[in-house]
Design an enzyme around this catalytic site. Structure first.
Site, PDB file in Angstrom:
ATOM      1  N   PRO A   1      57.968  18.778  22.216  1.00 41.66           N
ATOM      2  CG  PRO A   1      60.043  18.005  21.479  1.00 41.66           C
ATOM      3  CD  PRO A   1      59.313  18.499  22.677  1.00 41.66           C
ATOM      4  CD  GLU A   2      51.537  17.853  20.374  1.00 46.28           C
ATOM      5  OE1 GLU A   2      50.777  16.980  19.947  1.00 46.28           O
ATOM      6  OE2 GLU A   2      51.138  18.920  20.879  1.00 46.28           O
TER       7      GLU A   2
ATOM      8  NE  ARG B   1      50.925  20.447  29.044  1.00 42.01           N
ATOM      9  CZ  ARG B   1      51.491  19.788  28.033  1.00 42.01           C
ATOM     10  NH1 ARG B   1      51.807  18.518  28.153  1.00 42.01           N
ATOM     11  NH2 ARG B   1      51.763  20.402  26.891  1.00 42.01           N
TER      12      ARG B   1
ATOM     13  CG  ASN C   1      47.965  20.834  25.839  1.00 41.15           C
ATOM     14  OD1 ASN C   1      46.974  20.138  26.052  1.00 41.15           O
ATOM     15  ND2 ASN C   1      48.150  22.015  26.397  1.00 41.15           N
TER      16      ASN C   1
ATOM     17  CE  LYS D   1      54.412  13.815  23.411  1.00 40.20           C
ATOM     18  NZ  LYS D   1      53.833  14.588  24.524  1.00 40.20           N
TER      19      LYS D   1
END
Ligand SMILES: [Zn+2]
Length: 270
Positions: free
Chosen positions: A2-3, A254, A162, A52
């Site tokens: 989750p962002e 990533r 991301n 986060k």
């Protein structure tokens, strides 16, 4: 993972259901029994998100600290709580509502000073009023690290993952591989302002939509999933702006997505 907009929404869900309510806390799975006992039977005073991380305070002034990591999930409900299913680390029940937490990477009870220390380690959160984009900007503008790498560092900007990384850099036409030090203060300022716009939009919608209406396949109605992003997970497809093929490449473990034609800011200056 989750962002930040997701964690802020979860904080809002918890606040709306439990703030001011006496809450029963338990650990149906058993792994958080001691922690739950420190929260059980107390009124909930405050809930906040920072990047986060989620923090929840009860009347004894201790804080629950949660980081979902890759697999953590909150489930919320109203009315009687269902029989716990799966590995429920923490269950909160009160005021006619319930919340279950499964699979977090961090779930712990901490003191006020410990919470402050975590705050101090985090960078600017675009969704917080106390964010300090100038401090983040100073870190970025003197760094030899790529701006794509810097945006993922939670001690620079908190809450970016991301998707927002890829999309904000595209929207500002910034080459993710350009060193932070190759950006101008004006470019940093524009990038920060766009992150604030994008995360606020994500907080409101509950999903990440970064495209402007003229770059979608339809102009009205719910934004289709395939219309929601400029470059994220669009490898091999045509850029919505210039039709160049969108690239995917690894950066710091990533996948980084970019348009090699549109995203040139910084690289020309380096
Ligand atoms: Zn392009």
């Amino acid at each position: 993972m989750p962002e930040g907009h997701t964690v802020h929404r979860q904080a809002r869900e918890l606040r709306g259901r439990f703030r001011g309510q006496v809450v029963a806390a338990s650990s149906p799975q058993g792994r958080f029994e001691a922690g739950a006992a420190l929260l059980d039977g107390q009124a909930m005073r405050a809930v906040e998100a920072f990047g986060k991380h989620l923090f929840l305070q009860v009347e004894s002034r201790v804080w629950l600290h949660v980081h979902l990591g890759l697999a953590g999930v909150w489930t919320f409900g109203d009315g009687p709580a269902p029989t716990p299913r799966g590995s429920v680390r923490l269950r909160l029940v009160g005021g006619g509502h319930w919340a279950d937490l499964r699979g977090p990477v961090i779930c712990e009870v901490i003191t006020g000073p410990q919470r402050r220390a975590i705050h101090d380690r985090l960078g600017a959160d675009p969704l917080r009023r106390d964010a300090d984009p100038d401090r983040a900007g100073r870190l970025v503008l003197r760094s030899k690290v790529s701006i794509g790498g810097l945006l993922m560092r939670q001690d620079v900007v908190a809450g970016i993952g991301n998707v927002y990384r890829a999309e904000a850099l595209f929207r500002q036409r910034i080459d993710p591989w350009a060193a932070g030090s190759s950006l101008t203060p004006q470019v940093w300022q524009a990038l920060w302002c766009d992150l604030v716009v994008l995360l606020r939009d994500g907080l409101r919608r509950g999903r990440i939509v970064t495209t402007d209406v003229q770059h979608r396949s339809r102009r009205s109605g719910t934004v289709l999933a395939q219309d929601a992003h400029y470059v994220y997970r669009r490898t091999g497809l045509a850029c919505r702006v210039c039709a160049t093929t969108v690239l995917a490449e690894p950066m710091a473990g990533r996948t980084l997505y970019r348009c090699p034609a549109c995203q040139r800011v910084g690289s020309l200056l380096a």
